[in-house]
Design a protein around this motif. Structure first.
Motif, PDB file in Angstrom:
ATOM      1  N   ALA A 173       0.811  -1.243  -0.149  1.00  0.00           N
ATOM      2  CA  ALA A 173       0.087   0.025   0.028  1.00  0.00           C
ATOM      3  C   ALA A 173       0.698   1.273   0.028  1.00  0.00           C
ATOM      4  O   ALA A 173       0.460   2.274  -0.535  1.00  0.00           O
ATOM      5  N   SER A 174       1.992   1.281   0.932  1.00  0.00           N
ATOM      6  CA  SER A 174       2.521   2.495   1.024  1.00  0.00           C
ATOM      7  C   SER A 174       3.551   2.839  -0.234  1.00  0.00           C
ATOM      8  O   SER A 174       3.685   3.866  -0.672  1.00  0.00           O
ATOM      9  N   SER A 175       3.876   1.860  -1.054  1.00  0.00           N
ATOM     10  CA  SER A 175       4.664   1.939  -2.263  1.00  0.00           C
ATOM     11  C   SER A 175       3.827   2.692  -3.391  1.00  0.00           C
ATOM     12  O   SER A 175       4.286   3.022  -4.213  1.00  0.00           O
ATOM     13  N   LEU A 176       2.614   2.593  -2.982  1.00  0.00           N
ATOM     14  CA  LEU A 176       1.735   3.043  -3.996  1.00  0.00           C
ATOM     15  C   LEU A 176       0.836   4.349  -3.722  1.00  0.00           C
ATOM     16  O   LEU A 176       0.084   4.968  -4.392  1.00  0.00           O
ATOM     17  N   GLY A 177       1.159   4.680  -2.544  1.00  0.00           N
ATOM     18  CA  GLY A 177       0.400   5.750  -1.779  1.00  0.00           C
ATOM     19  C   GLY A 177      -1.127   5.407  -1.538  1.00  0.00           C
ATOM     20  O   GLY A 177      -1.841   6.300  -1.539  1.00  0.00           O
ATOM     21  N   VAL A 178      -1.433   4.308  -1.386  1.00  0.00           N
ATOM     22  CA  VAL A 178      -2.842   4.021  -1.001  1.00  0.00           C
ATOM     23  C   VAL A 178      -2.957   3.419   0.279  1.00  0.00           C
ATOM     24  O   VAL A 178      -2.046   3.067   0.991  1.00  0.00           O
ATOM     25  N   SER A 179      -4.493   3.135   0.746  1.00  0.00           N
ATOM     26  CA  SER A 179      -4.529   2.749   2.092  1.00  0.00           C
ATOM     27  C   SER A 179      -4.367   1.017   2.216  1.00  0.00           C
ATOM     28  O   SER A 179      -4.615   0.353   0.942  1.00  0.00           O
ATOM     29  N   ASN A 180      -4.288   0.729   3.290  1.00  0.00           N
ATOM     30  CA  ASN A 180      -4.328  -0.976   3.573  1.00  0.00           C
ATOM     31  C   ASN A 180      -5.603  -1.446   3.033  1.00  0.00           C
ATOM     32  O   ASN A 180      -5.827  -2.522   2.377  1.00  0.00           O
ATOM     33  N   ALA A 181      -6.541  -0.691   3.287  1.00  0.00           N
ATOM     34  CA  ALA A 181      -8.161  -1.023   3.261  1.00  0.00           C
ATOM     35  C   ALA A 181      -8.006  -1.371   1.555  1.00  0.00           C
ATOM     36  O   ALA A 181      -8.872  -2.436   1.303  1.00  0.00           O
ATOM     37  N   LEU A 182      -7.535  -0.518   0.683  1.00  0.00           N
ATOM     38  CA  LEU A 182      -7.886  -0.774  -0.596  1.00  0.00           C
ATOM     39  C   LEU A 182      -7.144  -2.178  -1.211  1.00  0.00           C
ATOM     40  O   LEU A 182      -7.601  -2.827  -1.940  1.00  0.00           O
ATOM     41  N   VAL A 183      -6.048  -2.370  -0.512  1.00  0.00           N
ATOM     42  CA  VAL A 183      -5.326  -3.717  -0.834  1.00  0.00           C
ATOM     43  C   VAL A 183      -6.043  -4.824  -0.438  1.00  0.00           C
ATOM     44  O   VAL A 183      -6.377  -5.786  -1.181  1.00  0.00           O
ATOM     45  N   LEU A 184      -6.684  -4.906   0.766  1.00  0.00           N
ATOM     46  CA  LEU A 184      -7.494  -5.993   1.330  1.00  0.00           C
ATOM     47  C   LEU A 184      -8.865  -5.923   0.388  1.00  0.00           C
ATOM     48  O   LEU A 184      -9.303  -6.959   0.531  1.00  0.00           O
ATOM     49  N   HIS A 203      -9.092  -5.870  -2.506  1.00  0.00           N
ATOM     50  CA  HIS A 203      -8.962  -6.674  -3.628  1.00  0.00           C
ATOM     51  C   HIS A 203      -8.601  -8.032  -3.428  1.00  0.00           C
ATOM     52  O   HIS A 203      -8.668  -8.973  -4.167  1.00  0.00           O
ATOM     53  N   PHE A 204      -7.705  -8.202  -2.332  1.00  0.00           N
ATOM     54  CA  PHE A 204      -7.289  -9.472  -2.113  1.00  0.00           C
ATOM     55  C   PHE A 204      -7.550  -9.988  -0.461  1.00  0.00           C
ATOM     56  O   PHE A 204      -7.317 -11.281  -0.473  1.00  0.00           O
ATOM     57  N   SER A 205      -8.293  -9.439   0.057  1.00  0.00           N
ATOM     58  CA  SER A 205      -8.746  -9.809   1.555  1.00  0.00           C
ATOM     59  C   SER A 205      -7.623 -10.491   2.368  1.00  0.00           C
ATOM     60  O   SER A 205      -7.837 -10.142   3.595  1.00  0.00           O
ATOM     61  N   THR A 206      -6.624 -11.072   2.030  1.00  0.00           N
ATOM     62  CA  THR A 206      -5.284 -11.417   2.892  1.00  0.00           C
ATOM     63  C   THR A 206      -4.235 -11.387   2.300  1.00  0.00           C
ATOM     64  O   THR A 206      -4.104 -11.429   0.998  1.00  0.00           O
ATOM     65  N   LYS A 207      -3.142 -11.085   3.102  1.00  0.00           N
ATOM     66  CA  LYS A 207      -1.787 -11.294   2.613  1.00  0.00           C
ATOM     67  C   LYS A 207      -1.544 -12.703   1.650  1.00  0.00           C
ATOM     68  O   LYS A 207      -0.874 -12.552   0.801  1.00  0.00           O
ATOM     69  N   GLU A 208      -2.076 -13.745   2.221  1.00  0.00           N
ATOM     70  CA  GLU A 208      -1.614 -15.174   1.446  1.00  0.00           C
ATOM     71  C   GLU A 208      -2.280 -14.810   0.094  1.00  0.00           C
ATOM     72  O   GLU A 208      -1.585 -15.325  -0.821  1.00  0.00           O
ATOM     73  N   LYS A 209      -3.539 -14.260  -0.029  1.00  0.00           N
ATOM     74  CA  LYS A 209      -4.155 -14.388  -1.373  1.00  0.00           C
ATOM     75  C   LYS A 209      -3.443 -13.237  -2.241  1.00  0.00           C
ATOM     76  O   LYS A 209      -3.362 -13.656  -3.502  1.00  0.00           O
ATOM     77  N   LEU A 210      -2.983 -12.262  -1.698  1.00  0.00           N
ATOM     78  CA  LEU A 210      -2.159 -11.141  -2.481  1.00  0.00           C
ATOM     79  C   LEU A 210      -0.979 -11.782  -2.957  1.00  0.00           C
ATOM     80  O   LEU A 210      -0.563 -11.646  -4.164  1.00  0.00           O
ATOM     81  N   VAL A 211      -0.002 -12.546  -1.962  1.00  0.00           N
ATOM     82  CA  VAL A 211       1.037 -13.157  -2.577  1.00  0.00           C
ATOM     83  C   VAL A 211       1.140 -14.408  -3.695  1.00  0.00           C
ATOM     84  O   VAL A 211       1.423 -14.328  -4.681  1.00  0.00           O
ATOM     85  N   ALA A 212      -0.022 -15.162  -3.499  1.00  0.00           N
ATOM     86  CA  ALA A 212      -0.565 -16.124  -4.626  1.00  0.00           C
ATOM     87  C   ALA A 212      -0.762 -15.450  -5.872  1.00  0.00           C
ATOM     88  O   ALA A 212      -0.371 -15.722  -6.730  1.00  0.00           O
ATOM     89  N   ALA A 213      -1.545 -14.223  -5.817  1.00  0.00           N
ATOM     90  CA  ALA A 213      -1.749 -13.734  -6.985  1.00  0.00           C
ATOM     91  C   ALA A 213      -0.732 -13.155  -7.483  1.00  0.00           C
ATOM     92  O   ALA A 213      -0.615 -12.937  -8.626  1.00  0.00           O
ATOM     93  N   ALA A 214       0.157 -12.618  -6.833  1.00  0.00           N
ATOM     94  CA  ALA A 214       1.331 -11.856  -7.486  1.00  0.00           C
ATOM     95  C   ALA A 214       2.338 -12.808  -7.953  1.00  0.00           C
ATOM     96  O   ALA A 214       2.711 -12.693  -9.257  1.00  0.00           O
ATOM     97  N   PHE A 215       2.353 -13.981  -7.633  1.00  0.00           N
ATOM     98  CA  PHE A 215       3.066 -15.188  -8.045  1.00  0.00           C
ATOM     99  C   PHE A 215       2.425 -15.551  -9.505  1.00  0.00           C
ATOM    100  O   PHE A 215       3.233 -15.959 -10.430  1.00  0.00           O
ATOM    101  N   THR A 216       1.083 -15.714  -9.419  1.00  0.00           N
ATOM    102  CA  THR A 216       0.352 -16.071 -10.792  1.00  0.00           C
ATOM    103  C   THR A 216       0.466 -15.177 -11.816  1.00  0.00           C
ATOM    104  O   THR A 216       0.788 -15.313 -12.971  1.00  0.00           O
ATOM    105  N   TYR A 217       0.580 -13.931 -11.281  1.00  0.00           N
ATOM    106  CA  TYR A 217       0.663 -12.410 -12.414  1.00  0.00           C
ATOM    107  C   TYR A 217       2.175 -12.374 -12.971  1.00  0.00           C
ATOM    108  O   TYR A 217       2.297 -12.729 -14.212  1.00  0.00           O
ATOM    109  N   ALA A 218       3.021 -13.006 -12.146  1.00  0.00           N
ATOM    110  CA  ALA A 218       4.466 -13.042 -12.662  1.00  0.00           C
ATOM    111  C   ALA A 218       4.504 -14.297 -13.524  1.00  0.00           C
ATOM    112  O   ALA A 218       5.456 -14.344 -14.581  1.00  0.00           O
TER     113      ALA A 218
END
Length: 206
Positions: free
Chosen positions: A37-48, A50-65
């Motif tokens: 969130a900080s790297s983009l200047g957005v809120s933690n709530a915005l990240v959550l 879209h992805f609800s948990t850190k685990e889902k965000l990490v899995a989605a990031a690796f899928t994207y890569a």
């Protein structure tokens, strides 16, 4: 300056790119929702949102890569040239001396996948698709009479294992293996799997 309003798809992609960058910089275990969130200047709530948990965000990031890498692999293997040229181009790109994904990211992913089932499925699927693509082009080359290989699937597995292992050595132990020696070993392994002399391989792809 006001931020440009992004569509849902654009916002997700922006968050995924930022997550990949943060994972590469901090590692899977240390990265936090707040870092992304900080790297983009957005809120933690915005990240959550879209992805609800850190685990889902990490899995989605690796899928994207992974999807980005697989798209490039398919582009290399889909060129209108010999199977041997396509195969060597793919191996050189994927090798730790090439221009493929940041190996630090994937080594992080392999380690975290031991504990995270969702991430394990992502890395397993990437591995499966890479080997399948390699197997297919090796089989094409055999059918065209370009080289000999009695078991394309096993050759794809051995080549992948070599490339992954060399990537770990070069990433974890700087200077352990030179780039020149690494590329020499990769070419030797590829030639051996295809029943060619290294000199013949080099001559065929010039």
């Amino acid at each position: 300056m006001a931020r440009v309003r992004l569509s849902v798809a654009e916002r997700r992609e922006e968050l995924l790119r930022a997550a990949v960058e943060q994972i590469e910089a901090r590692g899977v275990a240390a990265v936090r929702i707040a870092d992304v969130a900080s790297s983009l200047g957005v809120s933690n709530a915005l990240v959550l949102y879209h992805f609800s948990t850190k685990e889902k965000l990490v899995a989605a990031a690796f899928t994207y890569a992974a999807e980005d890498d697989l798209a490039h692999l398919r582009k290399l293997l889909g060129r209108r040239t010999t199977a041997l040229r396509r195969l060597r181009a793919a191996v050189r790109w994927y090798a730790p001396t090439g221009q493929a994904k940041g190996w630090r990211l994937w080594i992080e992913g392999w380690a975290a996948a031991l504990r995270e089932p969702a991430l394990r499925e992502v890395t397993r699927d990437l591995d499966r698709q890479w080997k399948a693509a390699m197997t297919e082009v090796i089989a094409e080359g055999v059918a065209a009479g370009e080289f000999r290989c009695p078991d394309p699937a096993s050759s794809a597995l051995r080549l992948t294992a070599l490339l992954d292992g060399l990537a770990v050595q070069m990433t974890a132990y700087s200077g352990a293996v030179s780039r020149a020696r690494t590329q020499e070993w990769v070419d030797e392994a590829l030639a051996r799997e295809l029943g060619l002399e290294r000199e013949a391989l080099m001559a065929a792809v010039r």
